[in-house]
Structures are given as structure tokens and as C-alpha cells.
Design a protein around this motif. Structure first.
Motif, PDB file in Angstrom:
ATOM      1  N   PRO A 109       0.776  -1.241  -0.034  1.00  0.00           N
ATOM      2  CA  PRO A 109      -0.120   0.174  -0.038  1.00  0.00           C
ATOM      3  C   PRO A 109       0.944   1.219   0.017  1.00  0.00           C
ATOM      4  N   ALA A 110       2.152   1.167   0.756  1.00  0.00           N
ATOM      5  CA  ALA A 110       2.686   2.332   0.555  1.00  0.00           C
ATOM      6  C   ALA A 110       3.373   2.863  -0.412  1.00  0.00           C
ATOM      7  N   ARG A 111       3.377   1.997  -1.512  1.00  0.00           N
ATOM      8  CA  ARG A 111       3.834   2.524  -2.921  1.00  0.00           C
ATOM      9  C   ARG A 111       2.811   3.216  -3.820  1.00  0.00           C
ATOM     10  N   THR A 112       1.726   3.182  -3.364  1.00  0.00           N
ATOM     11  CA  THR A 112       0.431   3.700  -4.429  1.00  0.00           C
ATOM     12  C   THR A 112       0.228   5.094  -3.654  1.00  0.00           C
ATOM     13  N   PRO A 113       0.061   6.280  -4.613  1.00  0.00           N
ATOM     14  CA  PRO A 113      -0.564   7.493  -3.906  1.00  0.00           C
ATOM     15  C   PRO A 113      -1.713   7.275  -3.209  1.00  0.00           C
ATOM     16  N   ARG A 114      -1.945   8.080  -1.978  1.00  0.00           N
ATOM     17  CA  ARG A 114      -3.281   7.710  -1.523  1.00  0.00           C
ATOM     18  C   ARG A 114      -3.748   9.400  -0.909  1.00  0.00           C
ATOM     19  N   VAL A 115      -4.991   9.356  -0.531  1.00  0.00           N
ATOM     20  CA  VAL A 115      -5.511  10.658   0.109  1.00  0.00           C
ATOM     21  C   VAL A 115      -4.829  10.600   1.366  1.00  0.00           C
ATOM     22  N   GLY A 116      -4.405  11.774   1.325  1.00  0.00           N
ATOM     23  CA  GLY A 116      -3.625  12.338   2.738  1.00  0.00           C
ATOM     24  C   GLY A 116      -4.197  13.318   3.674  1.00  0.00           C
ATOM     25  N   GLU A 148       9.707  17.272  -0.442  1.00  0.00           N
ATOM     26  CA  GLU A 148       8.467  17.607   0.151  1.00  0.00           C
ATOM     27  C   GLU A 148       7.221  17.237  -0.759  1.00  0.00           C
ATOM     28  N   VAL A 149       6.251  16.684  -0.140  1.00  0.00           N
ATOM     29  CA  VAL A 149       5.058  16.044  -0.620  1.00  0.00           C
ATOM     30  C   VAL A 149       4.125  17.199  -1.400  1.00  0.00           C
ATOM     31  N   ALA A 150       3.880  17.092  -2.620  1.00  0.00           N
ATOM     32  CA  ALA A 150       3.058  18.101  -3.576  1.00  0.00           C
ATOM     33  C   ALA A 150       1.865  17.234  -3.831  1.00  0.00           C
ATOM     34  N   PRO A 151       0.893  17.502  -3.235  1.00  0.00           N
ATOM     35  CA  PRO A 151      -0.318  16.463  -3.232  1.00  0.00           C
ATOM     36  C   PRO A 151      -0.943  17.001  -4.718  1.00  0.00           C
ATOM     37  N   VAL A 152      -1.415  15.736  -5.398  1.00  0.00           N
ATOM     38  CA  VAL A 152      -2.083  15.876  -6.453  1.00  0.00           C
ATOM     39  C   VAL A 152      -3.564  15.225  -6.323  1.00  0.00           C
ATOM     40  N   ASP A 153      -4.594  16.188  -6.362  1.00  0.00           N
ATOM     41  CA  ASP A 153      -6.027  16.159  -6.127  1.00  0.00           C
ATOM     42  C   ASP A 153      -6.005  15.316  -4.838  1.00  0.00           C
ATOM     43  N   GLY A 154      -5.300  15.785  -3.828  1.00  0.00           N
ATOM     44  CA  GLY A 154      -5.484  15.266  -2.447  1.00  0.00           C
ATOM     45  C   GLY A 154      -4.666  14.207  -2.168  1.00  0.00           C
ATOM     46  N   ARG A 155      -4.003  13.474  -3.174  1.00  0.00           N
ATOM     47  CA  ARG A 155      -3.301  12.562  -2.959  1.00  0.00           C
ATOM     48  C   ARG A 155      -1.856  12.589  -2.739  1.00  0.00           C
ATOM     49  N   PHE A 156      -1.263  11.674  -1.591  1.00  0.00           N
ATOM     50  CA  PHE A 156       0.221  12.024  -1.269  1.00  0.00           C
ATOM     51  C   PHE A 156       0.924  10.790  -1.924  1.00  0.00           C
ATOM     52  N   ALA A 157       2.063  11.086  -2.487  1.00  0.00           N
ATOM     53  CA  ALA A 157       3.098  10.399  -3.126  1.00  0.00           C
ATOM     54  C   ALA A 157       4.351  10.452  -2.491  1.00  0.00           C
ATOM     55  N   LEU A 158       5.092   9.358  -2.280  1.00  0.00           N
ATOM     56  CA  LEU A 158       6.633   9.236  -1.705  1.00  0.00           C
ATOM     57  C   LEU A 158       7.291   9.495  -2.793  1.00  0.00           C
ATOM     58  N   ARG A 159       8.254  10.334  -2.701  1.00  0.00           N
ATOM     59  CA  ARG A 159       9.487  10.597  -3.641  1.00  0.00           C
ATOM     60  C   ARG A 159      10.742  10.670  -2.993  1.00  0.00           C
ATOM     61  N   VAL A 160      11.746  10.088  -3.200  1.00  0.00           N
ATOM     62  CA  VAL A 160      12.908  10.067  -2.727  1.00  0.00           C
ATOM     63  C   VAL A 160      14.106  10.625  -3.678  1.00  0.00           C
ATOM     64  N   ARG A 161      14.758  11.398  -3.284  1.00  0.00           N
ATOM     65  CA  ARG A 161      15.983  12.112  -4.211  1.00  0.00           C
ATOM     66  C   ARG A 161      17.239  11.475  -3.838  1.00  0.00           C
ATOM     67  N   GLN A 162      17.768  10.792  -4.920  1.00  0.00           N
ATOM     68  CA  GLN A 162      18.915  10.000  -4.492  1.00  0.00           C
ATOM     69  C   GLN A 162      20.100  10.608  -5.069  1.00  0.00           C
ATOM     70  N   PRO A 163      21.421  10.895  -4.632  1.00  0.00           N
ATOM     71  CA  PRO A 163      22.587  11.249  -5.319  1.00  0.00           C
ATOM     72  C   PRO A 163      22.925  10.762  -6.691  1.00  0.00           C
ATOM     73  N   GLY A 164      23.226  11.733  -7.631  1.00  0.00           N
ATOM     74  CA  GLY A 164      23.656  11.368  -9.111  1.00  0.00           C
ATOM     75  C   GLY A 164      22.318  10.903  -9.733  1.00  0.00           C
TER      76      GLY A 164
END
Length: 382
Positions: A204-211, A255-271
Motif C-alpha cells: 500500500p505504501a507504494r501507491t499514492p493515497r489521499v492524505g 516535500e509532498v506536493a499533493p495531486v488531487d489530495g493524494r500524497f505520493a512518496l518521492r526520494v531524491r538520490q545522489p546522482g
């Protein structure tokens, strides 16, 4: 703070009292009884919710969870054999703290024609002041359906008549009669368990969800993105960023930028030229982020129980996890059940009290601890 958990007659835990500290580590070989101790804590939490009988049924019922060895326990050098039972069948669970203690005793039901005749019955319960049950410390007592409480004027029988499947902790709600029962109920219901944090491709954590604001991560981690964003906004965002950077080679959460109220996890990795989406993260990376959300909650748990949190983690993540657990133990009492030697070593460096469980002749004991060396404990009578 809880000072001990006591278990009697549950699976391989024939008679076990485990002392608890601010951070307690429980280890042992496969089959030594770690999972049974963890499940005993879950059953106590279920008692606070009024569903301990249902929780036992989910484990296969009372008959499949009882101690299966000889009544008096194994005798070294003597072949295991049965005999005439001298004591009633009982599964007893209890927890002690500096303020209050609680114990529940479950047994076999009276013969009946009910379709639910295999359900265990709650035979007795007790709530007392201080860490040890004594006649002078007993505050609330349940025997069968009857409940009595003790106040300034002595003992008083309540009008409550409890069915055999309902706990006094869940049912007695008058703060004037039994404030200590409400305190125990609040405590048991506030315990948090994380043993179902999924990291598979369909997690479930891999899917954007209403936050919404999420100070406490869900038990399955479905609201991970919202929980991490909540830490950044109202919790210790610096500690979260430091933990992620330290464990994941300088990575950072966006930082989370909700789209239609849905929260998605994003991770910035070096390189990397773009952030990694949750669906692209490895199982180990996702699990570490789930544990970070649980441990760095802006609403610290009264008791947080982690069952084998090291699962699917790369060895280089074990020490950052131990450091994060040690930090969280400054705000919460934590019990960690683990079979990882590396995590055990890391937690000991962070001050964990370590109990190794061993099994001899089918009975779980604490290694290098004699029968009279653990915390004192007394059970309520039926």
C-alpha cells in the motif's frame, strides 16, 4: 513505564516473567519463544479493546495455544509423561508498571449446547496499584461475572455482570468507581505494534493515497507519505532528514506536493536526475522509511513493539536503524524482538536491556536466569 510482562500457560511460555526497561531487546534461536512472547503482548492489547477471546480464536482457540507439556513443567532427567491434572486449565497474562498492574486468567468454558461452547472464558481479572499484586494493593477484582472495586470506604460490589467473553478493562467505565481501570484501558489501547509493514511490489505504501495529517503511521504503512510529511511539518523533520541521509547514502525525501489530495512518496538520490517514486524503491529502502515514520512519530507511543524489524534490510542499514530506535526510546518505551546479531549489538550500544530466550524440554526460559531471579509476580485467584 512497564516493568514486567508475565505469561503463564501460553504455548512454550509455561511460566515466564520478563523484566522490561525503557528499551528492551528480546532475542533467541528459532523456536525459542520470541514470537509467543510478542503474541502475548498483542493478546494483552486485545484485552484492552474487549476482543481477547476473538484474538485467541484467530490463533486457533484456547486448546491450540495452551502449554502442552506436563502440568508442573519438565523435570530434568525425567521422561515427559502425562498424569491426572491437579489444577484447572488456565492461560494467564499480566503486565506490571510502577503505577498499576493488570492480569487476566482465561480457562475452559462450562459445558453447554451453545455453538460457541469452545470459546474460552475469562475466569478472573485484577487491577492493582504498584508493580506487585498483594491483598493490600488490589483495587478492582473480577471473578466470573462479578466485579468489585475498592475505594476510600472499602470494597463495593458493582452492578456490572460481565459475560465470560468480555473484559472488565473494556466494560468498566465509571471514573468515580475505578479510575485505575480506565488508566489500564488507555494504556493497553495506546500500545503500537508494527509487524505487517508490507514492502512487496503491491505494498500500500507504494501507491499514492489521499492524505491528511498523520501523526501515527498505520499498522500496514499505507499512509507512509502523509506520515512522513506530518513529521516534517509538526515533528522533528531534522531528525528524519538526518536519519534518511545517514542510512541511504545522502538521499533525501522530497516535500509532498499533493495531486488531487493524494500524497505520493518521492526520494531524491545522489546522482539521479529525477526523484525515485515509491514504486521504484527497493524493499529495504521502503522498509527503512516505514520504520522511520513509526519511530519518529510526533505523537510518541506509550509502548512500541517491533517484531523482527530488520527483515529485508541491507546490513548497512542495521546500525542506522539501531540508532533510530535508541533515539525513539528517549520518548517511548520500546520492546524489540529480533534474531539479528548485528541489530542486537547495535541496540546494546544504545543501552538496551537484553534478554535471550532459550528452550529446554519444550519450555521457554530467560538464559542464565534462575526461577527465583526474575521480577516478583503473583496471579489473582479465581
Amino acid at each position: 513505564m512497564l516493568t514486567a510482562i508475565a505469561v503463564d500457560g501460553y504455548r512454550s511460555l509455561r511460566s515466564l516473567v520478563v523484566p522490561l526497561e525503557r528499551l528492551t531487546l528480546v532475542t533467541g534461536a528459532n523456536g525459542a519463544g520470541k514470537s509467543s512472547l510478542y503474541r502475548a503482548l498483542r493478546l494483552l492489547a486485545a484485552a484492552g479493546e474487549g476482543r481477547i477471546v476473538a484474538a485467541l480464536a484467530e490463533e486457533g482457540g484456547l486448546a491450540s495455544t495452551l502449554w502442552a507439556g506436563p502440568e508442573g513443567g519438565p523435570r530434568p532427567g525425567v521422561a515427559t509423561q502425562g498424569g491426572v491434572r491437579q489444577q484447572p486449565v488456565a492461560l494467564r497474562l499480566g503486565v506490571g508498571s510502577d503505577d498499576f498492574g493488570y492480569a487476566i486468567d482465561l480457562g475452559v468454558p462450562q459445558p453447554s449446547r451453545s455453538a460457541f461452547s469452545r470459546d474460552p472464558e475469562i475466569k478472573s481479572e485484577a487491577v492493582w496499584s504498584g508493580p506487585l499484586l498483594r491483598p493490600a494493593t488490589l483495587l478492582t477484582e473480577r471473578r466470573g461475572p462479578l466485579v468489585r472495586t475498592r475505594g476510600a470506604e472499602g470494597w463495593r460490589d458493582t452492578e456490572l455482570r460481565l459475560p465470560p467473553w468480555s473484559s472488565v478493562v473494556a466494560e468498566l467505565g465509571d471514573p468515580r468507581e475505578a479510575a485505575e481501570v480506565l488508566s489500564v484501558r488507555r494504556s493497553l489501547r495506546a500500545w503500537r505494534f508494527y509487524d505487517a509493514l508490507r514492502t512487496d511490489r503491491d505494498a500500500p505504501a507504494r501507491t499514492p493515497r489521499v492524505g491528511t495529517r498523520t501523526p501515527v503511521l498505520a499498522s500496514d504503512g499505507a499512509d507512509l507519505a502523509a506520515a512522513l510529511q506530518t513529521i516534517r511539518e509538526i515533528g522533528d523533520g531534522d531528525a528524519l532528514d538526518a536519519a534518511v541521509a545517514d542510512a541511504l547514502d545522502g538521499s533525501r525525501l522530497e516535500e509532498v506536493a499533493p495531486v488531487d489530495g493524494r500524497f505520493a512518496l518521492r526520494v531524491r538520490q545522489p546522482g539521479m536526475l529525477r526523484p525515485m517514486e515509491a514504486g521504484e524503491l527497493s524493499e529495504g529502502t521502503l522498509r527503512f522509511l516505514l520504520l522511520a515514520a513509526a519511530l519518529l512519530s510526533p505523537r510518541p507511543a506509550e509502548l512500541l513493539v517491533l517484531n523482527e524489524p530488520e527483515g529485508s534490510l541491507h546490513p548497512q542499514l542495521i546500525e542506522p536503524l539501531a540508532a533510530m530506535i535508541g533515539r525513539a526510546a528517549e520518548e517511548s518505551q520500546i520492546v524489540v524482538v529480533s534474531h539479528s546479531a548485528d541489530l542486537a549489538a547495535g541496540l546494546r550500544r544504545h543501552g538496551a536491556a537484553h534478554h535471550e530466550l532459550v528452550k529446554a524440554d519444550g519450555e521457554t526460559r530467560i538464559a542464565d536466569t534462575g526461577p527465583l531471579e526474575g521480577p516478583p509476580w503473583a496471579w489473582p485467584s479465581r
